[in-house]
Design an enzyme around this catalytic site. Structure first.
Site, mmCIF file in Angstrom:
data_model
loop_
_atom_site.group_PDB
_atom_site.id
_atom_site.type_symbol
_atom_site.label_atom_id
_atom_site.label_comp_id
_atom_site.label_asym_id
_atom_site.label_seq_id
_atom_site.Cartn_x
_atom_site.Cartn_y
_atom_site.Cartn_z
ATOM 1 N N ASP A 153 -65.510 -14.146 23.444
ATOM 2 C CA ASP A 153 -66.184 -15.872 23.105
ATOM 3 C C ASP A 153 -65.767 -16.597 23.981
ATOM 4 O O ASP A 153 -64.951 -16.868 23.531
ATOM 5 C CB ASP A 153 -67.229 -15.629 22.671
ATOM 6 C CG ASP A 153 -68.551 -17.153 22.684
ATOM 7 O OD1 ASP A 153 -69.287 -16.122 21.992
ATOM 8 O OD2 ASP A 153 -68.059 -17.396 22.742
ATOM 9 N N GLU B 60 -79.142 -17.531 23.218
ATOM 10 C CA GLU B 60 -79.174 -18.631 24.156
ATOM 11 C C GLU B 60 -78.742 -17.713 25.621
ATOM 12 O O GLU B 60 -79.256 -17.868 26.647
ATOM 13 C CB GLU B 60 -77.200 -19.230 24.528
ATOM 14 C CG GLU B 60 -77.258 -20.594 23.951
ATOM 15 C CD GLU B 60 -75.925 -20.472 24.145
ATOM 16 O OE1 GLU B 60 -75.046 -20.622 24.499
ATOM 17 O OE2 GLU B 60 -75.405 -21.504 22.897
ATOM 18 N N VAL B 61 -77.781 -16.363 25.374
ATOM 19 C CA VAL B 61 -78.373 -15.497 26.914
ATOM 20 C C VAL B 61 -78.904 -14.274 26.772
ATOM 21 O O VAL B 61 -79.333 -13.757 25.438
ATOM 22 C CB VAL B 61 -77.137 -14.977 26.681
ATOM 23 C CG1 VAL B 61 -76.693 -14.059 28.065
ATOM 24 C CG2 VAL B 61 -75.671 -15.822 27.184
ATOM 25 N N ASN C 253 -78.390 -12.491 17.519
ATOM 26 C CA ASN C 253 -79.198 -13.176 18.025
ATOM 27 C C ASN C 253 -80.544 -12.529 18.579
ATOM 28 O O ASN C 253 -80.444 -12.530 19.592
ATOM 29 C CB ASN C 253 -78.876 -14.434 18.037
ATOM 30 C CG ASN C 253 -78.080 -15.467 17.592
ATOM 31 O OD1 ASN C 253 -78.228 -15.606 16.379
ATOM 32 N ND2 ASN C 253 -77.622 -15.669 17.712
ATOM 33 N N HIS D 195 -76.109 -9.176 22.919
ATOM 34 C CA HIS D 195 -74.974 -9.453 22.498
ATOM 35 C C HIS D 195 -74.744 -9.750 21.422
ATOM 36 O O HIS D 195 -75.347 -10.016 20.540
ATOM 37 C CB HIS D 195 -74.224 -10.326 23.046
ATOM 38 C CG HIS D 195 -75.308 -11.496 22.971
ATOM 39 N ND1 HIS D 195 -76.258 -11.859 23.760
ATOM 40 C CD2 HIS D 195 -74.291 -12.734 22.286
ATOM 41 C CE1 HIS D 195 -76.345 -13.183 23.434
ATOM 42 N NE2 HIS D 195 -75.986 -14.221 22.710
HETATM 43 P P1 AMP Z 1 -76.093 -16.407 21.414
HETATM 44 O O1 AMP Z 1 -76.639 -17.781 21.534
HETATM 45 O O2 AMP Z 1 -76.026 -15.425 20.216
HETATM 46 O O3 AMP Z 1 -77.061 -16.452 23.124
HETATM 47 O O4 AMP Z 1 -74.714 -16.451 21.856
HETATM 48 C C1 AMP Z 1 -74.445 -16.588 23.297
HETATM 49 C C2 AMP Z 1 -73.096 -16.783 23.497
HETATM 50 O O5 AMP Z 1 -72.449 -16.436 24.883
HETATM 51 C C3 AMP Z 1 -72.063 -18.043 22.963
HETATM 52 O O6 AMP Z 1 -71.009 -17.651 21.372
HETATM 53 C C4 AMP Z 1 -70.865 -18.596 24.184
HETATM 54 O O7 AMP Z 1 -70.079 -19.185 24.532
HETATM 55 C C5 AMP Z 1 -71.232 -17.339 24.812
HETATM 56 N N1 AMP Z 1 -70.772 -16.991 26.328
HETATM 57 C C6 AMP Z 1 -71.820 -17.929 27.610
HETATM 58 N N2 AMP Z 1 -71.183 -17.728 28.337
HETATM 59 C C7 AMP Z 1 -70.592 -17.078 28.320
HETATM 60 C C8 AMP Z 1 -69.058 -16.350 29.063
HETATM 61 N N3 AMP Z 1 -68.978 -16.339 30.580
HETATM 62 N N4 AMP Z 1 -67.911 -15.446 28.331
HETATM 63 C C9 AMP Z 1 -67.907 -15.393 27.005
HETATM 64 N N5 AMP Z 1 -68.948 -15.827 26.898
HETATM 65 C C10 AMP Z 1 -69.639 -16.382 27.035
#
Ligand code: AMP
Length: 118
Positions: free
Chosen positions: A32, A98-99, A90, A103
């Site tokens: 991460d 967020e993504v 999540n 994951h």
């Molecule tokens: P979530 O809030 O569960 O969607 O978590 C998204 C996670 O993705 C967060 O912990 C971010 O720090 C991580 N993240 C976002 N962009 C990247 C990236 N380019 N490489 C690695 N981790 C990332």
């Protein structure tokens, strides 16, 4: 609807770098970028799945087994399997992801305290 421009899709296509930890036919694990604990890895399916709901409804048994085995293997490789670790995926609005590509967070390396703050 899966967004093909999300950041993890770009990592899978090699358009954005990552610190790769483990990979097999169906899954990729990487560090991460904003670690919340001494051990903080992410494991993602290589297939286009938005979240756990999409994945468990539509992925093959092989893809599901791969993701879970990769998660446990990464915890082992990072030295967290004996001391303990937490996995989080999540999913949906209340969880505030967020993504929009499934994951699994693997967190450990210290005592993580209560599961939720407050
Ligand atoms: P979530 O809030 O569960 O969607 O978590 C998204 C996670 O993705 C967060 O912990 C971010 O720090 C991580 N993240 C976002 N962009 C990247 C990236 N380019 N490489 C690695 N981790 C990332």
């Amino acid at each position: 609807m899966y967004d093909t421009e999300n950041i993890f899709a770009k990592i899978l296509r090699g358009e954005i770098p990552c610190t790769k930890l483990l990979e097999d036919e169906h899954s990729l694990a990487f560090a991460d970028i904003n670690a919340q604990a001494p051990v903080h890895a992410l494991v993602i399916p290589k297939g286009a799945y938005v979240d756990m709901n999409d994945f468990t409804r539509n992925a093959s048994d092989q893809e599901i087994a791969s993701l879970m085995r990769c998660a446990a293997r990464v915890a082992h490789d990072l030295g967290a399997d004996e001391s303990g670790y937490r996995i989080i995926a999540n999913t949906g609005g209340d969880a505030n992801p967020e993504v929009p590509h499934l994951h699994i967070h693997i967190l450990g390396g210290r005592n993580l305290g209560a599961m939720l703050p407050g």
